[in-house]
Enzyme design. Structure first.
Site, short mmCIF file in Angstrom:
data_model
loop_
_atom_site.label_atom_id
_atom_site.label_comp_id
_atom_site.label_asym_id
_atom_site.label_seq_id
_atom_site.Cartn_x
_atom_site.Cartn_y
_atom_site.Cartn_z
N ARG A 1 0.85 -1.19 0.00
CA ARG A 1 0.00 0.00 0.00
C ARG A 1 0.88 1.24 0.00
O ARG A 1 1.02 1.95 1.00
CB ARG A 1 -0.93 0.00 1.21
N GLN B 1 -0.33 2.46 -6.13
CA GLN B 1 -1.76 2.76 -6.13
C GLN B 1 -2.46 2.32 -7.42
O GLN B 1 -3.61 1.87 -7.38
CB GLN B 1 -1.97 4.26 -5.93
N ASP C 1 -3.48 -1.39 -7.10
CA ASP C 1 -4.10 -1.79 -5.85
C ASP C 1 -5.53 -2.31 -6.07
O ASP C 1 -6.50 -1.56 -6.05
CB ASP C 1 -4.11 -0.58 -4.90
N SER D 1 -8.21 -1.68 -3.21
CA SER D 1 -8.87 -0.37 -3.22
C SER D 1 -9.89 -0.26 -4.35
O SER D 1 -11.02 0.20 -4.14
CB SER D 1 -7.83 0.75 -3.35
N TYR E 1 -3.58 0.14 7.41
CA TYR E 1 -4.60 -0.83 7.81
C TYR E 1 -4.89 -0.68 9.31
O TYR E 1 -4.08 -0.16 10.08
CB TYR E 1 -4.12 -2.27 7.56
#
Length: 374
Positions: A120, A125, A128, A131, A226
């Site tokens: 992460r 990104q 990911d 997400s 997290y």
């Protein structure tokens, strides 16, 4: 390099690469083999893949020729026996939960990558999947709640009287939770949200929701954003706050999870009994035990007049756009494995490649997964 795109098994309707992703990879000098019907459930037909430069073939040909195999979910047991040593597997196969599958990959001497272990970080990104797919889950959760709720979400004022807006409680303000907040607010509901991470308070409030704050939460910068396990004292205060808000809520959307661990229990059966009849609970964490004690994974049950929906895979119910997002994530990751000539290049000095690799050369490569299997 030859990349093989496999058709996932129903009820999974997503596909790991859409024709637009395939065209991009073909332009990178790779050869793409697509299993017949791979994208049918996501509304991408074989002809679209052919036009993008792929060869559409039967499954056995994909399995025989591909250097790297990709699909959305973990492989069926029957498929494992058809894989060849030195092949590379790429999917979102949840290695922290599917330990036996990890060991099988290692025994087969397969290099395997699991997209749900992408670090992460800012650089990662665009890859990911957690997400991107959580965005879909948060959106669909609110729509499902609205369908099952026997009352309106927004306020209505008419000659027949005033209908008060629904009260929605969102547990967990990660990507799914924030998306749920945004959609519920757009639909006119009053929204409150809870999360152990104080850093998300500003995001929650910027979406127009109230933040349920409980002092004393433990946070860990090393957890990569997290949630982490909390103390017993904090859990007690947390439970009291959640109980009070849940009793007043018409809808509770549960999204709280801790990677590699059982989902935290936030809604006990006693709390469900205290909720208003006709209320709805959507539990996105049902596959890892659930945030609600009465949730059953992939089932809708009614307890004490409350409808409880255990659903951990809403993205498969929106296969077109979910596949578009998933495919972009996968395509971006594959960029890291392809050199300028279209050949396979495994660079384990790259933190994203290193963090996503689960098994390699007959060993469990990922340190976190290795610690779970020890």
């Amino acid at each position: 390099m030859i990349i093989g795109l496999l058709k996932d098994t129903l009820p999974e309707r997503r596909v790991a690469l859409l024709p637009t992703n395939v065209k991009h990879l073909v332009d990178r000098k790779t050869t793409i083999l697509v299993e017949t019907g791979a994208g049918a459930e996501a509304f991408a037909d074989d002809s679209a893949y052919s036009e993008a430069g792929a060869r559409v073939v039967q499954r056995n040909e994909v399995l025989e020729q591909a250097n790297l195999l990709v699909q959305v979910a973990e492989p069926d047991v029957s498929l494992l026996d058809q894989l060849q040593p030195e092949q590379i597997w790429l999917s979102e196969y949840k290695p922290l939960w599917h330990i036996s599958l990890v060991k099988k990959f290692a025994d087969l001497k397969l290099t395997s990558f699991s997209m749900d272990t992408i670090p992460r970080t800012t650089r990662a990104q665009a890859m990911d999947v957690l997400s991107s797919q959580a965005t879909v889950a948060g959106y669909k959760a609110v729509l499902d709640a609205a369908i099952h709720l026997p009352s309106f979400f927004p306020m209505f004022m008419s000659a027949a009287g005033t209908i008060r807006p629904a009260n929605v409680l969102v547990l967990g303000a990660g990507v799914a939770g924030l998306q749920a907040i945004a959609v519920a607010r757009r639909m006119g509901a009053q929204v409150a949200a809870f999360d152990v991470r104080s850093a998300v308070k500003e995001e929650v409030m910027s979406l127009g929701a109230r933040f349920v704050e409980v002092e004393g939460a433990k946070e860990d910068d090393a957890a990569g954003g997290y949630a982490v396990e909390q103390t017993e004292e904090y859990k007690k205060r947390q439970q009291e706050a959640i109980n009070q808000h849940a009793a007043k809520a018409n809808v509770v959307i549960c999204t709280a999870q801790i990677p590699g661990r059982k989902a935290p229990l936030l809604i006990s059966k006693e709390v469900v009994a205290d909720m208003q009849p006709g209320s709805v609970i959507i539990d996105l964490a049902s596959s890892t035990g659930g945030n609600c004690e009465l949730s059953e994974d992939n089932k809708t049950v009614v307890k004490h007049g409350v409808t409880i929906i255990g659903q951990s895979n809403y993205p498969t119910q929106m296969p077109k756009d979910a596949s578009k997002m998933f495919g972009t994530n996968v395509s971006n990751f594959l960029e890291l494995l392809i050199d300028d000539e279209g050949n396979l290049h495994l660079d384990f000095n790259n933190e994203i490649v290193r963090g996503t690799c689960i098994t390699h050369q007959g060993e469990i490569y990922n340190e976190r997964v290795k610690s779970v299997t020890a």
